[in-house]
Motif scaffolding. Structure first.
Motif, PDB file in Angstrom:
ATOM      1  N   LEU A  43       0.840  -1.187   0.000  1.00 41.18           N
ATOM      2  CA  LEU A  43       0.000   0.000   0.000  1.00 41.18           C
ATOM      3  C   LEU A  43       0.880   1.244   0.000  1.00 41.18           C
ATOM      4  CD1 LEU A  43      -2.735  -1.008   2.623  1.00 41.18           C
ATOM      5  CD2 LEU A  43      -3.072  -0.680   0.165  1.00 41.18           C
ATOM      6  N   PRO A  44       0.358   2.358  -0.509  1.00 38.81           N
ATOM      7  CA  PRO A  44       1.150   3.586  -0.483  1.00 38.81           C
ATOM      8  C   PRO A  44       1.602   3.930   0.937  1.00 38.81           C
ATOM      9  CG  PRO A  44      -0.781   3.860  -1.874  1.00 38.81           C
ATOM     10  CD  PRO A  44      -0.944   2.545  -1.193  1.00 38.81           C
ATOM     11  N   GLU A  45       2.810   4.400   1.062  1.00 43.43           N
ATOM     12  CA  GLU A  45       3.368   4.722   2.372  1.00 43.43           C
ATOM     13  C   GLU A  45       2.564   5.843   3.031  1.00 43.43           C
ATOM     14  OE1 GLU A  45       7.652   6.130   4.345  1.00 43.43           O
ATOM     15  OE2 GLU A  45       7.483   5.686   2.190  1.00 43.43           O
ATOM     16  N   GLY A  46       2.264   5.643   4.304  1.00 43.90           N
ATOM     17  CA  GLY A  46       1.553   6.660   5.069  1.00 43.90           C
ATOM     18  C   GLY A  46       0.056   6.663   4.869  1.00 43.90           C
ATOM     19  N   ALA A 101       0.533 -12.059  -3.553  1.00 47.95           N
ATOM     20  CA  ALA A 101       0.276 -12.502  -2.177  1.00 47.95           C
ATOM     21  C   ALA A 101       0.764 -11.497  -1.145  1.00 47.95           C
ATOM     22  CB  ALA A 101       0.934 -13.859  -1.951  1.00 47.95           C
ATOM     23  N   GLY A 102       1.854 -10.823  -1.414  1.00 53.36           N
ATOM     24  CA  GLY A 102       2.384  -9.863  -0.451  1.00 53.36           C
ATOM     25  C   GLY A 102       1.418  -8.726  -0.179  1.00 53.36           C
ATOM     26  N   ILE A 141      -2.830  -5.967   3.047  1.00 56.56           N
ATOM     27  CA  ILE A 141      -4.175  -5.414   3.158  1.00 56.56           C
ATOM     28  C   ILE A 141      -4.935  -6.091   4.289  1.00 56.56           C
ATOM     29  CG2 ILE A 141      -6.419  -5.343   1.989  1.00 56.56           C
ATOM     30  CD1 ILE A 141      -4.945  -4.629  -0.574  1.00 56.56           C
ATOM     31  N   ARG A 142      -4.827  -7.420   4.384  1.00 59.64           N
ATOM     32  CA  ARG A 142      -5.497  -8.141   5.470  1.00 59.64           C
ATOM     33  C   ARG A 142      -5.001  -7.649   6.834  1.00 59.64           C
ATOM     34  NH1 ARG A 142      -4.610 -12.736   3.724  1.00 59.64           N
ATOM     35  NH2 ARG A 142      -2.648 -13.198   4.804  1.00 59.64           N
ATOM     36  N   GLN A 143      -3.685  -7.493   6.964  1.00 61.60           N
ATOM     37  CA  GLN A 143      -3.106  -7.052   8.229  1.00 61.60           C
ATOM     38  C   GLN A 143      -3.559  -5.633   8.577  1.00 61.60           C
ATOM     39  OE1 GLN A 143       1.173  -6.798   8.200  1.00 61.60           O
ATOM     40  NE2 GLN A 143       1.342  -6.640  10.428  1.00 61.60           N
TER      41      GLN A 143
END
Length: 681
Positions: free
Chosen positions: A511-514, A536-537, A542-544
């Motif tokens: 995901l974009p930082e911040g 998968a990464g 996203i799940r986390q």
């Protein structure tokens, strides 16, 4: 000698409200046309007419030098005069003012009217009228149709507004004039004349719309209402498949080719046509939807998004009158009337001759004040066109602006919500360029531009929005798999201080930082299931983040992406984000399609318990974990079912929301993202 038509305002209809100028104009006429009750006092040659097309026919067959058309009230106040004037091309037209129902009624009550918010209930949603009452200290209402005075009182009560002073006027200026005072509770069970007027006072309003937990949006009072010049027209259809999308895109392309700066809108909730307009023609494109938004919001968005453009083209939806269930609410006609937009009806002329006049006549007569100002014929030959044009204009008194012939090499097939890829855009642009050049030869484009220029200014209320103390980054999924977003939603979030940062679930590994929030819109994840699953990464990240409290709105395709598994177009399942404990599977039918009303069952990210929202859905895939955070009901009164996952930080479900008309939900999301970022609000 050129005939002159004088449109004469007759006040309330009784002779005591007739002005001296109006009386003099009437006495100088050789023929009078209008409603029977208005014609009754006069011994001049007269012809009773109720509809504009009947009036135009009466004028055209008369040889009188001076012709008078009598209208009730003032011709400039919710009158048919504006629409009638547009039909009287070729005649000298004069307008004589009259006493309006607003000024007469308020004078009878000893009330001022310069501070009143004015709304016509003819063909409008009663809920929207009640909202006007909720946000204005004084509201003047012209009743009509299903929206009788009693029905409006019922709507006011449904919005929780009790004990308000209400005054209803019937048969104003006549001997049978009746004025009734009471509260909504006292008046909702009474019977009133269908064409009454109302004055509703709401002294408790403070010009704020409450949203949630003390949050509020300030609306500028009616005195600061704006008027925006927006040259515009609507291209509408007799039915789906009549050719309105082809004509709209060809017209937009031709206007762009001629150097006009254009804006484009689509009636209804569809994502594809606005994308089509924008990508293929280069025109700015948005939606105008009168189920998802109220009328005032639609007018404001039209004016703001068309600002600075030479001309705006609005594409209709389905058939011109087709709205909710078998009514006209949220139809193209509803949009045209609400925005004061002249409509041009596209009629497929293939296989018809005299019957085409019957079709046009039916559309003109079904509803008074329909805003239909012209016709365009589709799929007719040059030879047939001249005869059809003469027939339609003779029988209906509406102008035919041109035609499009059958161009087999330019056929654009209907698709199942297909993406417009780059290669297809090039092909479509070539087709549309051919269509545009043909339209430039067979359609009176300059006359359409002139018609658009006759549209009155758009009147709307400016609105101020709350804003976060400092900008907050929100990640937004944007690629071939996720592309369905209402631009007005994104603009609103930007105005609230949200900085949208795009990323690709297909290609990006993080995901974009911040990012302090996440938007997962609709699209076509099923077409890219294998590629999405292989990233998968990002799925794990996203799940986390979501399970760790990252505020997230996931709609339709985005909701599918959050499941433990999702099937592709061949029915093959692939692992996904695993936020939603369930499977998303392909079915062989359209499961849910159209508008939906949601009521929050508990406090959540976007709504508090009991708050309502309107949405739209269209999906062939089905979930075995659809959620239970909202009660969902198909309007007008469909069966209720549990729907959508809702927590303090998550909205995830098939329905697409229109936040541009649900300011409170947008602000709750913005606040949640700011809280996640640790910022102050």
């Amino acid at each position: 000698m050129k005939q002159r038509v004088t449109i004469i305002g007759c006040g309330m209809g009784g002779e005591k409200t007739l002005t001296g100028e109006a009386r003099q104009a009437i006495e100088g006429c050789g023929l009078l046309l209008g409603a029977p009750r208005l014609l009754e006092p006069y011994r001049i040659a007269k012809e009773p007419c109720l509809r504009n097309e009947e009036i135009v026919r009466g004028i055209r067959k008369s040889d009188a030098r001076e012709i008078g058309v009598l209208v009730s009230g003032d011709p400039g106040f919710f009158s048919a005069a504006k629409k009638l004037t547009a039909l009287l091309y070729g005649y000298e037209v004069r307008v004589v003012s009259g006493v309006s129902s607003l000024s007469y009624f308020c004078a009878r009550l000893g009330e001022s009217w310069d501070d009143a918010y004015v709304v016509s209930a003819h063909g409008r949603d009663g809920v929207h009228i009640a909202r006007a009452v909720a946000t204005h200290e004084k509201t003047f209402i012209l009743t009509g149709g299903e929206n009788s005075a009693a029905a409006i009182c019922g709507r006011i009560l449904e919005c929780g507004l009790t004990g308000l002073p209400v005054t209803v006027g019937e048969n104003l200026s006549y001997e049978s004039e009746k004025i009734t005072r009471g509260t909504p509770e006292e008046l909702r069970g009474l019977e009133f004349d269908s064409l009454s007027v109302m004055l509703v006072e709401n002294p408790a309003t403070n010009a704020f719309n409450e949203m949630d937990s003390g949050d509020a949006i300030r609306k500028k009072p009616s005195a600061s209402a704006k008027r925006a010049p927006v040259p515009r027209l609507m291209i509408a259809g007799v039915s789906s498949g009549s050719g309105k999308t082809t004509v709209t895109c060809a017209l937009l392309a031709e206007l762009v080719r001629r150097g006009y700066k254009t804006a484009a809108f689509k009636c209804g909730p569809d994502y594809i046509d606005p994308m089509f307009h924008s990508e293929v023609t280069g025109a700015r494109a948005r939606n105008l939807d009168l189920f998802l938004s109220d009328e005032e919001t639609a007018r404001r968005l039209l004016a703001q998004n068309a600002a600075g453009c030479d001309i705006t083209v609005i594409e209709g939806v389905m058939g011109y009158y087709d709205g909710l269930a078998t009514g006209t609410r949220a139809s193209a006609c509803h949009v045209a009337r609400t925005t004061g937009t002249p409509a041009v009806l596209v009629v497929d002329g293939k296989g018809m001759s005299a019957s085409i006049a019957a079709v046009v006549t039916g559309f003109l007569r079904l509803r008074e004040g329909n805003n239909i100002r012209g016709v365009l014929l589709n799929r007719v030959s040059a030879g047939a066109y001249l005869a059809l044009k003469e027939l339609i204009e003779r029988e209906t008194a509406v102008k035919v602006y041109g035609y499009l012939p059958v161009l087999k090499e330019c056929g654009i097939a209907s698709r199942h919500l297909g993406l417009v890829t780059a290669a297809e855009v090039r092909g479509l642009k070539q087709k549309l360029d051919t269509l545009a050049r043909e339209l430039g030869k067979t359609v009176e484009v300059d006359a359409l531009v002139e018609l658009a220029g006759q549209a009155p200014p758009v009147e709307y209320c400016a609105q101020e929005f709350p804003r976060l103390d400092k900008p907050v980054k929100v990640a937004i999924a944007r690629d071939h798999a996720f592309c369905f977003y209402y631009q007005d939603n994104l603009d609103l979030l930007g105005q609230m201080g949200i900085q949208l940062v795009p990323f690709s679930p297909l290609c990006d590994t993080a995901l974009p930082e911040g990012a302090s929030g996440l938007l997962l819109g609709g699209g076509y994840p099923e077409l890219y299931a294998k590629q999405l699953s292989g990233n998968a990464g990002l799925l794990a990240a996203i799940r986390q983040k979501i399970t760790g409290g990252l505020p997230c709105v996931a709609e339709c395709g985005g909701f599918m992406y959050l499941h433990e598994s999702m099937e592709d177009g061949e029915g093959v399942p692939y692992p996904m984000a695993g936020v939603v404990r369930g499977r998303c599977v392909k079915t062989d039918k359209l499961n849910h399609f159209g508008y939906i009303e949601l009521t929050a069952k508990k406090d959540g990210l976007l709504h508090k318990a009991g708050q309502a929202a309107r949405a739209h859905e269209f999906h062939y895939w089905q979930s075995d974990a659809a959620g239970d955070g909202y009660a969902a009901q198909k309007p007008p009164r469909g069966q209720s079912r549990d729907y959508v996952h809702s927590t303090d930080t998550l909205y995830a479900g098939f329905p697409h929301l229109y936040l541009a008309a649900d300011i409170g939900a947008a602000w709750r999301f913005a606040r949640a993202c700011a809280a996640y970022a640790g910022g102050k609000i």
